[in-house]
Scaffold this motif. Sequence first.
Motif, short mmCIF file in Angstrom:
data_model
loop_
_atom_site.label_atom_id
_atom_site.label_comp_id
_atom_site.label_asym_id
_atom_site.label_seq_id
_atom_site.Cartn_x
_atom_site.Cartn_y
_atom_site.Cartn_z
N ILE A 24 0.87 -1.18 0.00
CA ILE A 24 0.00 0.00 0.00
C ILE A 24 0.90 1.22 0.00
N ARG A 25 0.82 2.00 -1.06
CA ARG A 25 1.67 3.19 -1.20
C ARG A 25 1.00 4.44 -0.63
N SER A 26 -0.29 4.55 -0.83
CA SER A 26 -1.00 5.69 -0.26
C SER A 26 -2.46 5.32 -0.05
N MET A 27 -3.07 6.05 0.91
CA MET A 27 -4.45 5.78 1.24
C MET A 27 -4.97 7.00 2.01
N GLU A 28 -6.22 7.31 1.81
CA GLU A 28 -6.87 8.38 2.58
C GLU A 28 -8.18 7.84 3.12
N VAL A 40 -7.43 10.66 7.88
CA VAL A 40 -6.17 9.96 8.12
C VAL A 40 -5.59 9.59 6.77
N LYS A 41 -4.30 9.86 6.60
CA LYS A 41 -3.62 9.55 5.34
C LYS A 41 -2.41 8.68 5.62
N TYR A 42 -2.10 7.83 4.65
CA TYR A 42 -0.88 7.03 4.67
C TYR A 42 -0.17 7.29 3.36
N GLU A 43 1.02 7.88 3.45
CA GLU A 43 1.82 8.17 2.26
C GLU A 43 3.29 7.95 2.56
N ASP A 44 3.98 7.36 1.62
CA ASP A 44 5.43 7.14 1.75
C ASP A 44 5.81 6.48 3.06
N GLY A 45 4.99 5.51 3.50
CA GLY A 45 5.30 4.75 4.70
C GLY A 45 5.03 5.47 6.00
N LYS A 46 4.30 6.59 5.95
CA LYS A 46 4.04 7.37 7.17
C LYS A 46 2.56 7.70 7.28
N TRP A 47 2.07 7.65 8.51
CA TRP A 47 0.70 8.03 8.81
C TRP A 47 0.62 9.53 9.10
N GLN A 48 -0.51 10.12 8.77
CA GLN A 48 -0.82 11.51 9.12
C GLN A 48 -2.29 11.55 9.52
N CYS A 49 -2.59 12.32 10.55
CA CYS A 49 -3.98 12.52 10.98
C CYS A 49 -4.16 14.00 11.29
N ASP A 50 -5.34 14.52 11.02
CA ASP A 50 -5.58 15.94 11.28
C ASP A 50 -6.04 16.24 12.71
N CYS A 51 -6.06 15.23 13.60
CA CYS A 51 -6.48 15.49 14.98
C CYS A 51 -5.36 16.17 15.76
N ASP A 52 -5.73 16.90 16.81
CA ASP A 52 -4.76 17.64 17.62
C ASP A 52 -3.75 16.72 18.30
N PHE A 53 -4.20 15.56 18.78
CA PHE A 53 -3.30 14.64 19.48
C PHE A 53 -2.17 14.19 18.56
N PHE A 54 -2.50 13.87 17.31
CA PHE A 54 -1.46 13.43 16.37
C PHE A 54 -0.44 14.54 16.13
#
Length: 71
Positions: A24-28, A40-54
């Motif tokens: 899986i290379r990318s996902m939203e 929540v996004k997964y790109e280039d082996g890294k997770w990203q989330c728009d929540c404050d905790f992340f």
Amino acid sequence: MDNGMIRKYEKAKMYAEERQRIVIRSMEVDFDGLNNPHTVKYEDGKWQCDCDFFQTRGRCSHTMALELILD
């Protein structure tokens, strides 16, 4: 189910068992959190989330839930 579809289903089961074939290379994902919706996004082996905790910790319940689901 016709023979062609049966063969495709069997092939799909094989692929599902041989997970090393899949990258899986990318996902939203739209995540319906308890307090707010999040993206929540997964790109280039890294997770990203728009929540404050992340933003402060680099991990959150949303990304961890998806890691558990996709393990």
